[in-house]
Design a protein around this motif. Structure first.
Motif, PDB file in Angstrom:
ATOM      1  N   LYS A   1      -3.645  10.492   3.448  1.00 41.34           N
ATOM      2  CA  LYS A   1      -2.880  10.317   4.699  1.00 41.34           C
ATOM      3  C   LYS A   1      -2.143   8.996   4.660  1.00 41.34           C
ATOM      4  CE  LYS A   1      -5.760  13.015   7.789  1.00 41.34           C
ATOM      5  NZ  LYS A   1      -6.216  13.238   9.137  1.00 41.34           N
ATOM      6  N   LYS A   2      -1.229   8.861   5.590  1.00 40.19           N
ATOM      7  CA  LYS A   2      -0.528   7.586   5.779  1.00 40.19           C
ATOM      8  C   LYS A   2      -1.563   6.480   5.964  1.00 40.19           C
ATOM      9  CE  LYS A   2       4.114   7.105   6.970  1.00 40.19           C
ATOM     10  NZ  LYS A   2       4.588   7.958   5.866  1.00 40.19           N
ATOM     11  N   ALA A   3      -1.398   5.388   5.237  1.00 48.18           N
ATOM     12  CA  ALA A   3      -2.392   4.320   5.219  1.00 48.18           C
ATOM     13  C   ALA A   3      -2.704   3.796   6.621  1.00 48.18           C
ATOM     14  CB  ALA A   3      -1.903   3.192   4.326  1.00 48.18           C
ATOM     15  N   SER A   4      -1.661   3.554   7.424  1.00 48.53           N
ATOM     16  CA  SER A   4      -1.873   2.897   8.719  1.00 48.53           C
ATOM     17  C   SER A   4      -2.742   3.735   9.658  1.00 48.53           C
ATOM     18  CB  SER A   4      -0.522   2.611   9.372  1.00 48.53           C
ATOM     19  OG  SER A   4       0.227   3.812   9.416  1.00 48.53           O
ATOM     20  N   SER A   5      -2.786   5.064   9.466  1.00 48.16           N
ATOM     21  CA  SER A   5      -3.563   5.903  10.387  1.00 48.16           C
ATOM     22  C   SER A   5      -5.037   5.946  10.001  1.00 48.16           C
ATOM     23  CB  SER A   5      -2.983   7.324  10.408  1.00 48.16           C
ATOM     24  OG  SER A   5      -3.265   7.979   9.185  1.00 48.16           O
ATOM     25  N   LEU A   6      -5.394   5.303   8.897  1.00 55.00           N
ATOM     26  CA  LEU A   6      -6.775   5.429   8.415  1.00 55.00           C
ATOM     27  C   LEU A   6      -7.658   4.215   8.714  1.00 55.00           C
ATOM     28  CD1 LEU A   6      -6.044   7.287   5.067  1.00 55.00           C
ATOM     29  CD2 LEU A   6      -7.315   8.170   7.030  1.00 55.00           C
ATOM     30  N   VAL A   7      -7.112   3.237   9.420  1.00 56.06           N
ATOM     31  CA  VAL A   7      -7.927   2.066   9.784  1.00 56.06           C
ATOM     32  C   VAL A   7      -9.059   2.528  10.702  1.00 56.06           C
ATOM     33  CG1 VAL A   7      -7.893  -0.127  11.058  1.00 56.06           C
ATOM     34  CG2 VAL A   7      -5.999   0.465   9.524  1.00 56.06           C
ATOM     35  N   GLN A   8     -10.282   2.057  10.412  1.00 56.11           N
ATOM     36  CA  GLN A   8     -11.471   2.473  11.180  1.00 56.11           C
ATOM     37  C   GLN A   8     -12.134   1.259  11.818  1.00 56.11           C
ATOM     38  OE1 GLN A   8     -12.194   5.789  11.435  1.00 56.11           O
ATOM     39  NE2 GLN A   8     -10.364   6.085  10.163  1.00 56.11           N
TER      40      GLN A   8
ATOM     41  N   ASP B   1      -6.660  -5.062   7.286  1.00 53.61           N
ATOM     42  CA  ASP B   1      -5.380  -5.732   7.067  1.00 53.61           C
ATOM     43  C   ASP B   1      -4.761  -5.319   5.726  1.00 53.61           C
ATOM     44  OD1 ASP B   1      -3.797  -7.459   8.558  1.00 53.61           O
ATOM     45  OD2 ASP B   1      -4.060  -9.016   7.003  1.00 53.61           O
ATOM     46  N   ALA B   2      -5.612  -5.258   4.696  1.00 51.98           N
ATOM     47  CA  ALA B   2      -5.130  -4.856   3.369  1.00 51.98           C
ATOM     48  C   ALA B   2      -4.593  -3.431   3.424  1.00 51.98           C
ATOM     49  CB  ALA B   2      -6.275  -4.955   2.357  1.00 51.98           C
ATOM     50  N   LEU B   3      -5.264  -2.600   4.219  1.00 51.30           N
ATOM     51  CA  LEU B   3      -4.856  -1.190   4.361  1.00 51.30           C
ATOM     52  C   LEU B   3      -3.490  -1.100   5.047  1.00 51.30           C
ATOM     53  CD1 LEU B   3      -5.600   1.743   4.086  1.00 51.30           C
ATOM     54  CD2 LEU B   3      -7.125   1.521   6.038  1.00 51.30           C
ATOM     55  N   ARG B   4      -3.311  -1.906   6.088  1.00 53.07           N
ATOM     56  CA  ARG B   4      -2.025  -1.876   6.806  1.00 53.07           C
ATOM     57  C   ARG B   4      -0.888  -2.360   5.914  1.00 53.07           C
ATOM     58  NH1 ARG B   4      -5.091  -4.643  10.783  1.00 53.07           N
ATOM     59  NH2 ARG B   4      -5.984  -3.166  12.273  1.00 53.07           N
ATOM     60  N   ARG B   5      -1.219  -3.256   4.938  1.00 53.27           N
ATOM     61  CA  ARG B   5      -0.137  -3.868   4.163  1.00 53.27           C
ATOM     62  C   ARG B   5       0.006  -3.329   2.745  1.00 53.27           C
ATOM     63  NH1 ARG B   5      -0.729  -9.101   3.351  1.00 53.27           N
ATOM     64  NH2 ARG B   5      -2.803  -9.399   4.180  1.00 53.27           N
ATOM     65  N   THR B   6      -0.868  -2.364   2.390  1.00 49.41           N
ATOM     66  CA  THR B   6      -0.816  -1.890   0.997  1.00 49.41           C
ATOM     67  C   THR B   6       0.542  -1.225   0.688  1.00 49.41           C
ATOM     68  OG1 THR B   6      -1.905  -0.573  -0.686  1.00 49.41           O
ATOM     69  CG2 THR B   6      -1.853   0.395   1.484  1.00 49.41           C
ATOM     70  N   SER B   7       1.003  -1.455  -0.545  1.00 47.30           N
ATOM     71  CA  SER B   7       2.290  -0.846  -0.918  1.00 47.30           C
ATOM     72  C   SER B   7       2.083   0.285  -1.927  1.00 47.30           C
ATOM     73  CB  SER B   7       3.220  -1.923  -1.500  1.00 47.30           C
ATOM     74  OG  SER B   7       2.571  -2.525  -2.581  1.00 47.30           O
ATOM     75  N   SER B   8       0.813   0.523  -2.296  1.00 48.62           N
ATOM     76  CA  SER B   8       0.543   1.632  -3.217  1.00 48.62           C
ATOM     77  C   SER B   8      -0.692   2.409  -2.725  1.00 48.62           C
ATOM     78  CB  SER B   8       0.309   1.093  -4.629  1.00 48.62           C
ATOM     79  OG  SER B   8      -0.679   0.105  -4.566  1.00 48.62           O
ATOM     80  N   PRO B   9      -0.869   3.637  -3.197  1.00 44.61           N
ATOM     81  CA  PRO B   9      -2.015   4.435  -2.737  1.00 44.61           C
ATOM     82  C   PRO B   9      -3.351   3.777  -3.096  1.00 44.61           C
ATOM     83  CG  PRO B   9      -0.438   5.803  -3.906  1.00 44.61           C
ATOM     84  CD  PRO B   9      -0.005   4.385  -4.118  1.00 44.61           C
ATOM     85  N   VAL B  10      -4.324   3.867  -2.190  1.00 41.12           N
ATOM     86  CA  VAL B  10      -5.639   3.294  -2.464  1.00 41.12           C
ATOM     87  C   VAL B  10      -6.730   4.265  -1.978  1.00 41.12           C
ATOM     88  CG1 VAL B  10      -5.222   1.809  -0.438  1.00 41.12           C
ATOM     89  CG2 VAL B  10      -7.221   1.399  -1.808  1.00 41.12           C
ATOM     90  N   GLU B  11      -7.713   4.504  -2.861  1.00 38.62           N
ATOM     91  CA  GLU B  11      -8.832   5.375  -2.465  1.00 38.62           C
ATOM     92  C   GLU B  11      -9.783   4.554  -1.613  1.00 38.62           C
ATOM     93  OE1 GLU B  11     -10.471   8.329  -5.256  1.00 38.62           O
ATOM     94  OE2 GLU B  11     -12.423   7.420  -4.804  1.00 38.62           O
TER      95      GLU B  11
END
Ligand SMILES: NC(=O)C1=CN([C@@H]2O[C@H](COP(=O)(O)OP(=O)(O)OC[C@H]3O[C@@H](n4cnc5c(N)ncnc54)[C@H](OP(=O)(O)O)[C@@H]3O)[C@@H](O)[C@H]2O)C=CC1
Ligand SMILES: O=C([O-])CC(=O)C(=O)O
Length: 259
Positions: free
Chosen positions: A136-143, A152-162
């Protein structure tokens, strides 16, 4: 069939409007419970009133709401169509709901497909390996449980991250608005322990994807689903209210329905 809607956000509001407007043959809207519905013009009421006027209640209010209100719905004699299937990962909740009757429990297929085939195949023999990977879009996955640094890293990531990979039971609880589908797969294959789930954040994801792979004595399966996200609640796929409507249609007036 009179249908009550519990939770009128991105999913419930579309379901309630379709019922209100007479777009589901054999079904009508009994009422809607939500402290702040996503759309105006729905017949709002409190839960006790909903239960006294509904034959079936659709839960689309979230995992916590299902855990809190599910048994009450069923013991009032209403059938229950569950959208927040991941709540059933909690120890004993499914058994509690099944025992609460006389109402019957139905599970929405939600954002994914293939559940029918997995369910059939599991009857032939137990699956050896089942994986569901959700992107999913990174910003929607913050918990809420994430550290500030991780969020913060999730909101700013520029590549896919598991973000997480593990047993379906753990992943659906960790991402209650994003990984209900992991629970749906586990229930379909009739075994929580064989299902591995992963949640991947992709800042550039144009769609939400769910890739399900499964291997067992019946064969090998791969389902790849790419859903457009809901504009209102991007964690939810846009198709989900239509999965609910399709289920209601089948329950209200079964005519050549796949089962
Ligand atoms: N099975 C599947 O494949 C899928 C399942 N889902 C599940 O569906 C749920 C709903 O999704 P979506 O509609 O997009 O979410 P939204 O956040 O858009 O809507 C949920 C609505 O329910 C309301 N609500 C919360 N608790 C209660 C309660 N106890 N009684 C009545 N209303 C309540 C919320 O109010 P407030 O905002 O004030 O809390 C909100 O208006 C998700 O949380 C997820 O668990 C979602 C997608 C796919
Ligand atoms: O809507 C989706 O794509 C899946 C989802 O949010 C969930 O399973 O909770």
């Amino acid at each position: 069939m009179r249908v009550g809607v519990l939770g009128a956000g991105s999913i419930g509001a579309i379901v309630a409007e379709a019922l209100r407007d007479g777009r589901v043959p054999g079904a009508e809207l009994a009422g809607v419970v939500d402290p702040a519905p996503a759309v105006a013009g729905l017949p709002m009421c409190a839960l006790p009133e909903l239960l006294s006027t509904s034959d079936l209640v659709v839960e689309c209010a979230g995992q916590r709401a299902l855990a809190e209100a599910g048994a009450q719905v069923l013991s009032a004699g209403c059938d229950l169509l569950v959208v927040s299937v991941g709540a059933l990962a909690a120890d004993g909740l499914l058994e509690k709901l099944l025992a609460a009757g006389p109402g019957a429990v139905h599970l929405s297929t939600g954002a994914i497909g293939g559940l029918d085939l997995l369910r059939s195949a599991a009857l032939l023999g137990p699956f050896e390996r089942v994986v569901i990977e959700t992107t999913k879009k990174a910003s929607s996955l913050v918990q809420p449980w994430m550290s500030e640094a991780e969020a913060d890293a999730l909101r700013r990531t520029s590549s896919p991250v598991e973000l997480r990979r593990g047993p379906a039971r753990e992943i659906t609880a960790a991402f209650p608005k994003s990984a209900n589908v992991a629970a749906s797969v586990a229930l379909a294959v009739r075994n929580w322990d064989v299902v591995e789930a992963a949640v991947i954040a992709d800042p550039a994801a144009p769609a939400t994807s769910h890739v399900i792979t499964a291997a067992g004595p019946a064969g090998q399966y791969r389902f790849e689903i790419r859903n457009r996200p809901s504009p209102r609640t991007p964690t939810s796929s846009r198709v989900v209210p239509y999965a609910v409507l399709s289920a209601l249609e089948a329950l209200a007036s079964p005519r050549a329905v796949f089962r």
